[in-house]
Design an enzyme around this catalytic site. Sequence first.
Site, PDB file in Angstrom:
ATOM      1  N   HIS A   1      29.471  86.606 -39.277  1.00  0.00           N
ATOM      2  CA  HIS A   1      28.080  85.821 -38.982  1.00  0.00           C
ATOM      3  C   HIS A   1      26.942  86.849 -38.918  1.00  0.00           C
ATOM      4  O   HIS A   1      25.918  86.124 -38.976  1.00  0.00           O
ATOM      5  CB  HIS A   1      28.581  85.051 -37.697  1.00  0.00           C
ATOM      6  CG  HIS A   1      28.134  85.551 -36.388  1.00  0.00           C
ATOM      7  ND1 HIS A   1      29.279  86.027 -35.640  1.00  0.00           N
ATOM      8  CD2 HIS A   1      26.920  85.879 -35.703  1.00  0.00           C
ATOM      9  CE1 HIS A   1      28.803  86.375 -34.582  1.00  0.00           C
ATOM     10  NE2 HIS A   1      27.379  86.302 -34.649  1.00  0.00           N
TER      11      HIS A   1
ATOM     12  N   ASP B   1      36.016  85.816 -38.473  1.00  0.00           N
ATOM     13  CA  ASP B   1      34.678  86.453 -38.211  1.00  0.00           C
ATOM     14  C   ASP B   1      34.494  87.905 -38.233  1.00  0.00           C
ATOM     15  O   ASP B   1      34.353  88.662 -37.151  1.00  0.00           O
ATOM     16  CB  ASP B   1      33.977  85.798 -36.836  1.00  0.00           C
ATOM     17  CG  ASP B   1      32.370  86.067 -36.717  1.00  0.00           C
ATOM     18  OD1 ASP B   1      31.975  86.557 -37.712  1.00  0.00           O
ATOM     19  OD2 ASP B   1      32.036  85.651 -35.776  1.00  0.00           O
TER      20      ASP B   1
ATOM     21  N   SER C   1      26.806  90.342 -30.888  1.00  0.00           N
ATOM     22  CA  SER C   1      27.358  89.985 -31.948  1.00  0.00           C
ATOM     23  C   SER C   1      27.802  91.319 -32.771  1.00  0.00           C
ATOM     24  O   SER C   1      26.803  91.802 -33.091  1.00  0.00           O
ATOM     25  CB  SER C   1      26.838  88.742 -32.590  1.00  0.00           C
ATOM     26  OG  SER C   1      26.802  87.672 -32.199  1.00  0.00           O
TER      27      SER C   1
END
Length: 216
Positions: free
Chosen positions: A39, A82, A173
Amino acid sequence: IVGGTNAPRGKYPYQVSLRAPKHFCGGSISKRYVLTAAHCLVGKSEHQVTVGSVLLNKEEAVYNAKELIVNKNYNSIRLINDIGLIRVSKDISFTQLVQPVKLPVSNTIKAGDPVVLTGWGRIYVNGPIPNNLQQITLSIVNQQTCKSKHWGLTDSQICTFTKRGEGACHGDSGGPLVANGVQIGIVSYGHPCAIGSPNVFTRVYSFLDWIQKNQL
């Protein structure tokens, strides 16, 4: 990271900052690749990778992204698979402050194990991005407990929790979750931020074949 402390210089030589042009995600390095979350790569083209510094305003070395590789089974709705890689334009030169991360050889991590998360994510929801890399020790949560909060959880994910007021936030992230110097997770998602619910990570062990295949 919410509830963390300043990381000392050189303690996490595998941690990198992804910029476009400002910091937006973390990652970890091998010789030619950066391991991060899918992502972090979707919809982005101009990536720079900054290595070797715990301070965002002090760039030690910058590498340009040559190729972005997103796992083809990445599902942005369910946030599964992911994981992604950035191939940089030239080999990353290793120093005392820049070192590759070790990847797991077995899936032995279990609930209650202590793990270390590092990142330049926000220090509270909508808060500032810290200049100094943050570090925090968290605990692995068992899958059932985590599933009760994140119903779509799969075995290729892993969760951490300590207490309310500690955990990952926006900008963390893609960054590494490490146990005994071995990267076991990649920051994927959570209920923002540190509100008493587990953080979810991509389980690196589940994707070792994919990582190897794509690091050509």
